[in-house]
Design a protein around this motif. Structure first.
Motif, PDB file in Angstrom:
ATOM      1  N   TYR A  93      47.854  23.588  34.585  1.00 27.84           N
ATOM      2  CA  TYR A  93      47.985  24.325  32.984  1.00 27.84           C
ATOM      3  C   TYR A  93      47.576  22.914  32.242  1.00 27.84           C
ATOM      4  N   VAL A  94      46.820  23.131  31.189  1.00 31.23           N
ATOM      5  CA  VAL A  94      46.175  22.014  30.661  1.00 31.23           C
ATOM      6  C   VAL A  94      46.675  22.303  28.899  1.00 31.23           C
ATOM      7  N   LEU A 118      44.711  26.998  33.725  1.00 26.12           N
ATOM      8  CA  LEU A 118      44.920  27.754  32.538  1.00 26.12           C
ATOM      9  C   LEU A 118      44.962  26.730  31.311  1.00 26.12           C
ATOM     10  N   PHE A 119      44.500  27.016  30.281  1.00 26.88           N
ATOM     11  CA  PHE A 119      44.308  26.414  29.058  1.00 26.88           C
ATOM     12  C   PHE A 119      45.277  26.553  27.754  1.00 26.88           C
ATOM     13  N   VAL A 162      53.064  31.355  31.297  1.00 25.77           N
ATOM     14  CA  VAL A 162      52.125  30.748  32.434  1.00 25.77           C
ATOM     15  C   VAL A 162      52.083  31.625  33.558  1.00 25.77           C
ATOM     16  N   LEU A 163      53.341  32.126  34.102  1.00 24.79           N
ATOM     17  CA  LEU A 163      53.619  32.945  35.325  1.00 24.79           C
ATOM     18  C   LEU A 163      52.659  34.111  35.152  1.00 24.79           C
ATOM     19  N   HIS A 164      52.849  34.820  33.722  1.00 21.94           N
ATOM     20  CA  HIS A 164      51.944  35.929  33.704  1.00 21.94           C
ATOM     21  C   HIS A 164      50.429  35.764  33.866  1.00 21.94           C
ATOM     22  N   ALA A 216      38.927  30.363  38.772  1.00 21.22           N
ATOM     23  CA  ALA A 216      39.280  31.203  37.725  1.00 21.22           C
ATOM     24  C   ALA A 216      39.917  30.279  36.476  1.00 21.22           C
ATOM     25  N   TRP A 217      39.540  30.882  35.252  1.00 24.48           N
ATOM     26  CA  TRP A 217      40.494  30.109  34.186  1.00 24.48           C
ATOM     27  C   TRP A 217      40.884  31.030  33.284  1.00 24.48           C
ATOM     28  N   GLY A 218      41.710  30.631  32.535  1.00 26.18           N
ATOM     29  CA  GLY A 218      42.304  31.491  31.301  1.00 26.18           C
ATOM     30  C   GLY A 218      42.974  31.021  30.287  1.00 26.18           C
ATOM     31  N   ILE A 219      43.443  31.551  29.412  1.00 19.72           N
ATOM     32  CA  ILE A 219      44.160  30.909  28.182  1.00 19.72           C
ATOM     33  C   ILE A 219      45.508  31.462  27.855  1.00 19.72           C
TER      34      ILE A 219
END
Length: 222
Positions: free
Chosen positions: A164-165, A6-7, A148-150, A104-107
């Protein structure tokens, strides 16, 4: 070892300082003040409206005139979401690497959804990720762990197997509280968060390429 990354958005994936700085200077000029160098405004970008109004007007939430300036700032910014904003060097390659590794990645950003969604689309990231959590997506924004948990729920990944970045202390606080491994993006804006080494991140990177190399090694691909 990891299932997802996550970013944060501003200062981690995208260099949004030029357009946010433009909005701050447009507001200064409307108030009869000279524009400030982008180098002066840039460190405050990750703190959004609060940080940029502090840098541009030395004003804080709760002080007289703040709310009016904040509304006017956001109206200016809406005019120029992605004119000079770009992804940081190496981000495209990093995301390609994540896809190749099957991660997987997300924002997860504190930027409001009305600005996040069009910006992410204009940066060409919308087709690549289905997880975009904005500052008003959950009941609390970072440094709360809720966003972040969501995001972890949306990606169907466990926090303990998620990185988490972010480039601000509150990113690291949120990620740690969520139970993620955390990465401090030392190439970002950093703001007034103090020395990066004091944030409590598991490790720090000085470029997106460093994260790509780390993940490849962690997963045994190099």
């Amino acid at each position: 070892m990891f299932d997802a990354v996550l970013f944060d958005l501003d200062g981690t994936l995208a260099d949004t300082a030029p357009d946010l700085g433009w909005a701050a200077n447009a507001l200064r000029e409307a108030e009869g003040l000279a524009p400030l160098p982008l180098a002066t405004l840039r460190p405050w970008t990750s703190q959004g409206v609060r940080g940029l109004l502090h840098a541009a007007f030395d004003i804080a939430p709760g002080q007289p005139g703040y709310d009016n300036l904040a509304q006017r700032f956001l109206a200016r910014y809406a005019e120029r979401l992605c004119v000079d904003t770009v992804l940081f060097d190496g981000v495209v390659e990093l995301l390609d690497e994540l896809d190749a590794l099957g991660l997987a990645w997300g924002i997860v950003t504190n930027k409001r959804m009305r600005y996040t969604d069009p910006l992410v689309a204009q940066l060409g990231l919308t087709p690549r990720t289905t997880c975009v959590v904005s500052g008003d997506t959950t009941a609390e924004a970072k440094p709360s762990p809720l966003p972040v948990l969501h995001a972890c729920q949306l990606l169907n990944c466990r926090p303990e197997r998620t990185l988490y970045v972010g480039d601000d202390r509150r990113d690291i606080v949120a990620g740690n509280a969520a139970g993620c491994r955390t990465v401090a993006a030392a190439y970002g804006y950093l703001g007034d968060s103090g020395p990066v080494l004091s944030w409590g991140a598991d490790f720090q990177i000085n470029s997106p390429q460093e994260l790509s190399t780390y993940l490849s090694r962690a997963l045994g691909f190099s």
